[in-house]
Design a protein around this motif. Sequence first.
Motif, PDB file in Angstrom:
ATOM      1  N   HIS A   1       3.997   2.207 -13.461  1.00 21.47           N
ATOM      2  CA  HIS A   1       4.645   1.391 -14.494  1.00 21.47           C
ATOM      3  C   HIS A   1       3.694   0.415 -15.171  1.00 21.47           C
ATOM      4  N   LEU A   2       2.467   0.306 -14.681  1.00 18.38           N
ATOM      5  CA  LEU A   2       1.516  -0.626 -15.293  1.00 18.38           C
ATOM      6  C   LEU A   2       1.184  -0.232 -16.724  1.00 18.38           C
ATOM      7  N   ASP A   3       1.031  -1.220 -17.568  1.00 19.46           N
ATOM      8  CA  ASP A   3       0.651  -0.974 -18.956  1.00 19.46           C
ATOM      9  C   ASP A   3      -0.827  -0.575 -19.023  1.00 19.46           C
ATOM     10  N   ASN A   4      -1.193   0.112 -20.103  1.00 17.64           N
ATOM     11  CA  ASN A   4      -2.594   0.472 -20.314  1.00 17.64           C
ATOM     12  C   ASN A   4      -3.485  -0.764 -20.206  1.00 17.64           C
ATOM     13  N   ASN A   5      -4.638  -0.592 -19.572  1.00 17.90           N
ATOM     14  CA  ASN A   5      -5.632  -1.661 -19.398  1.00 17.90           C
ATOM     15  C   ASN A   5      -5.185  -2.748 -18.425  1.00 17.90           C
ATOM     16  N   GLY A   6      -4.093  -2.505 -17.702  1.00 21.03           N
ATOM     17  CA  GLY A   6      -3.597  -3.486 -16.743  1.00 21.03           C
ATOM     18  C   GLY A   6      -4.400  -3.478 -15.443  1.00 21.03           C
ATOM     19  N   SER A   7      -4.041  -4.376 -14.539  1.00 23.16           N
ATOM     20  CA  SER A   7      -4.746  -4.525 -13.261  1.00 23.16           C
ATOM     21  C   SER A   7      -3.770  -4.446 -12.097  1.00 23.16           C
ATOM     22  N   MET A   8      -4.215  -3.784 -11.013  1.00 26.66           N
ATOM     23  CA  MET A   8      -3.496  -3.880  -9.754  1.00 26.66           C
ATOM     24  C   MET A   8      -4.402  -4.581  -8.739  1.00 26.66           C
ATOM     25  N   VAL A   9      -3.874  -5.633  -8.127  1.00 29.58           N
ATOM     26  CA  VAL A   9      -4.627  -6.423  -7.160  1.00 29.58           C
ATOM     27  C   VAL A   9      -3.996  -6.233  -5.781  1.00 29.58           C
ATOM     28  N   THR A  10      -4.787  -5.786  -4.830  1.00 32.91           N
ATOM     29  CA  THR A  10      -4.309  -5.578  -3.463  1.00 32.91           C
ATOM     30  C   THR A  10      -4.788  -6.725  -2.589  1.00 32.91           C
ATOM     31  N   TYR A  11      -3.827  -7.384  -1.904  1.00 33.64           N
ATOM     32  CA  TYR A  11      -4.182  -8.507  -1.037  1.00 33.64           C
ATOM     33  C   TYR A  11      -3.626  -8.349   0.375  1.00 33.64           C
ATOM     34  N   GLY A  12      -3.025  -7.192   0.640  1.00 36.00           N
ATOM     35  CA  GLY A  12      -2.491  -6.916   1.969  1.00 36.00           C
ATOM     36  C   GLY A  12      -2.168  -5.440   2.090  1.00 36.00           C
ATOM     37  N   GLY A  13      -1.863  -5.006   3.322  1.00 33.77           N
ATOM     38  CA  GLY A  13      -1.548  -3.597   3.557  1.00 33.77           C
ATOM     39  C   GLY A  13      -0.529  -3.429   4.653  1.00 33.77           C
ATOM     40  N   MET A  14       0.668  -3.961   4.432  1.00 32.86           N
ATOM     41  CA  MET A  14       1.680  -3.988   5.492  1.00 32.86           C
ATOM     42  C   MET A  14       2.088  -2.602   5.980  1.00 32.86           C
TER      43      MET A  14
ATOM     44  N   LEU B   1      -7.140   5.976 -14.000  1.00 28.71           N
ATOM     45  CA  LEU B   1      -8.434   5.380 -14.298  1.00 28.71           C
ATOM     46  C   LEU B   1      -8.972   5.830 -15.657  1.00 28.71           C
ATOM     47  N   ILE B   2      -8.791   7.121 -15.973  1.00 34.28           N
ATOM     48  CA  ILE B   2      -9.368   7.660 -17.206  1.00 34.28           C
ATOM     49  C   ILE B   2      -8.503   7.343 -18.430  1.00 34.28           C
ATOM     50  N   PHE B   3      -7.229   7.709 -18.367  1.00 36.23           N
ATOM     51  CA  PHE B   3      -6.388   7.644 -19.553  1.00 36.23           C
ATOM     52  C   PHE B   3      -5.685   6.294 -19.733  1.00 36.23           C
ATOM     53  N   LYS B   4      -5.403   5.588 -18.628  1.00 39.30           N
ATOM     54  CA  LYS B   4      -4.760   4.272 -18.753  1.00 39.30           C
ATOM     55  C   LYS B   4      -5.759   3.135 -18.602  1.00 39.30           C
TER      56      LYS B   4
ATOM     57  N   GLY C   1       0.809  -1.214   0.000  1.00 44.20           N
ATOM     58  CA  GLY C   1       0.000   0.000   0.000  1.00 44.20           C
ATOM     59  C   GLY C   1       0.836   1.254   0.000  1.00 44.20           C
ATOM     60  N   GLY C   2       0.185   2.403   0.204  1.00 48.49           N
ATOM     61  CA  GLY C   2       0.888   3.674   0.299  1.00 48.49           C
ATOM     62  C   GLY C   2       1.645   4.055  -0.957  1.00 48.49           C
ATOM     63  N   GLN C   3       2.762   4.759  -0.767  1.00 45.27           N
ATOM     64  CA  GLN C   3       3.576   5.263  -1.866  1.00 45.27           C
ATOM     65  C   GLN C   3       4.126   4.137  -2.729  1.00 45.27           C
ATOM     66  N   ASN C   4       4.440   3.018  -2.096  1.00 45.85           N
ATOM     67  CA  ASN C   4       4.997   1.890  -2.833  1.00 45.85           C
ATOM     68  C   ASN C   4       4.018   1.381  -3.884  1.00 45.85           C
ATOM     69  N   ALA C   5       2.750   1.273  -3.514  1.00 47.74           N
ATOM     70  CA  ALA C   5       1.731   0.829  -4.472  1.00 47.74           C
ATOM     71  C   ALA C   5       1.578   1.837  -5.605  1.00 47.74           C
ATOM     72  N   LEU C   6       1.640   3.132  -5.271  1.00 50.16           N
ATOM     73  CA  LEU C   6       1.516   4.183  -6.278  1.00 50.16           C
ATOM     74  C   LEU C   6       2.654   4.111  -7.286  1.00 50.16           C
TER      75      LEU C   6
ATOM     76  N   ARG D   1       0.104  -0.139   6.273  1.00 48.96           N
ATOM     77  CA  ARG D   1      -1.082   0.452   6.911  1.00 48.96           C
ATOM     78  C   ARG D   1      -1.408   1.841   6.361  1.00 48.96           C
ATOM     79  N   GLU D   2      -0.952   2.084   5.139  1.00 45.90           N
ATOM     80  CA  GLU D   2      -1.260   3.335   4.453  1.00 45.90           C
ATOM     81  C   GLU D   2      -2.237   3.040   3.320  1.00 45.90           C
ATOM     82  N   PRO D   3      -3.123   3.961   3.000  1.00 43.31           N
ATOM     83  CA  PRO D   3      -4.142   3.699   1.976  1.00 43.31           C
ATOM     84  C   PRO D   3      -3.536   3.580   0.585  1.00 43.31           C
ATOM     85  N   VAL D   4      -4.273   2.907  -0.280  1.00 44.53           N
ATOM     86  CA  VAL D   4      -3.907   2.826  -1.700  1.00 44.53           C
ATOM     87  C   VAL D   4      -4.547   4.016  -2.403  1.00 44.53           C
ATOM     88  N   ILE D   5      -3.708   4.899  -2.943  1.00 48.53           N
ATOM     89  CA  ILE D   5      -4.184   6.113  -3.597  1.00 48.53           C
ATOM     90  C   ILE D   5      -4.073   5.944  -5.113  1.00 48.53           C
ATOM     91  N   ILE D   6      -5.182   6.151  -5.805  1.00 45.89           N
ATOM     92  CA  ILE D   6      -5.216   5.955  -7.248  1.00 45.89           C
ATOM     93  C   ILE D   6      -5.403   7.300  -7.946  1.00 45.89           C
TER      94      ILE D   6
END
Length: 365
Positions: free
Chosen positions: A262-275, A287-290, A252-257, A277-282
């Motif tokens: 680096h994700l390719d267009n139309n790719g997926s990010m799957v969150t299964y933990g939050g070590m 969402l719109i352009f990629k 989560g947090g900055q690391n997830a951001l 304890r910081e929120p996932v910021i998108i």
Amino acid sequence: MSSTASKKIFSLLFSSQLSNSIRLMSGFSGHKLVYSEFGEPIKVIHKEECITEAPKNNDVVVKMIAAPINPADINTIQGKYPVKPKFPAVAGNEGVGEIVSIGPNVTELKVGDRVIPLQSGLGTWRTHMSLSKEDVLKIPKELGIIEAATLTVNPCTAYRMLKDFESLKPGDTIIQNGANSACGQNVIQICRAWGVRTVNIVRNRQNLTELSDYLKNLGATHVLTEEELRTTSIFKKSGDLSKPKLALNCVGGQNALEMLRHLDNNGSMVTYGGMSREPVIIPTSALIFKNLKIKGFWMTRWSKDNASSIDRFEMFEELISMMTNNELRGPSHKMVDFDNFKEAIMNTMTVKGMIGKKYILSFSN
């Protein structure tokens, strides 16, 4: 032989048979680790004697061989996990055992078969378990004890995330953080078997070279620190590496951001933990352009929703095949005698280092 001697022999034989009958009727004596309130495991968990009854119609009695202590087990005992057991509760979700008795209606299984529990929350930290035949999966005896005992959580989590969110093919790339975790190591090994490249993010540390070598030995394509991820050009070099189609996030947090960038267009990010304890910021632009897809995954829910699905049993079959073919190996671990359960719990709660050891309760004694 005198009449008196014959009576004595008959009496001894009858007593022995009666004793065996009483033992079978009364069940199997053993011990279990129980808690009756949420709290710190060392304080609330205690060991008590128990009798496991002889199996009824569709049940089997399983003598446990090994059961791991997972972070989720600790969180459940603390009351911090979504699953809230009824008290008094027996701890433990994973393990492997051997059938020692079967009910009269059980034909698919036999005494001596090795099995794993198919449901979470059954309470594997005990010497014996009485389970419905529907709640166990027979496994081949050539499957290692460690691989069997730890099969249903981390390997299955890794497998499902790689299988269910993007259609990966050989040569594709995925990126993950927490790559040195038990799940992360399974992701690396499964991707290697499938020909998928992995970019693996870890925290900077003194023994970084040793950790990097360890993960590359498992099959990691690249190992980067969180700082290196911000400036890397590995996805820009011609012919080196395609942009990731899938990102697996347990931090989560900055690391997830940073992974998301680096994700390719139309790719997926799957969150299964939050070590962290910081929120996932998108970012809105992601969402719109990629057109990125942001998902969450919890293995416990998937297993419950797919308890009898063909996908589940095909997953077990493929994972077991990888394990018996040495393509997928069990975690770094230490076996701890069941009597020393407090040592195993404490070490699980305080584990540090390059690769955290999985502490596994052994019931061999």
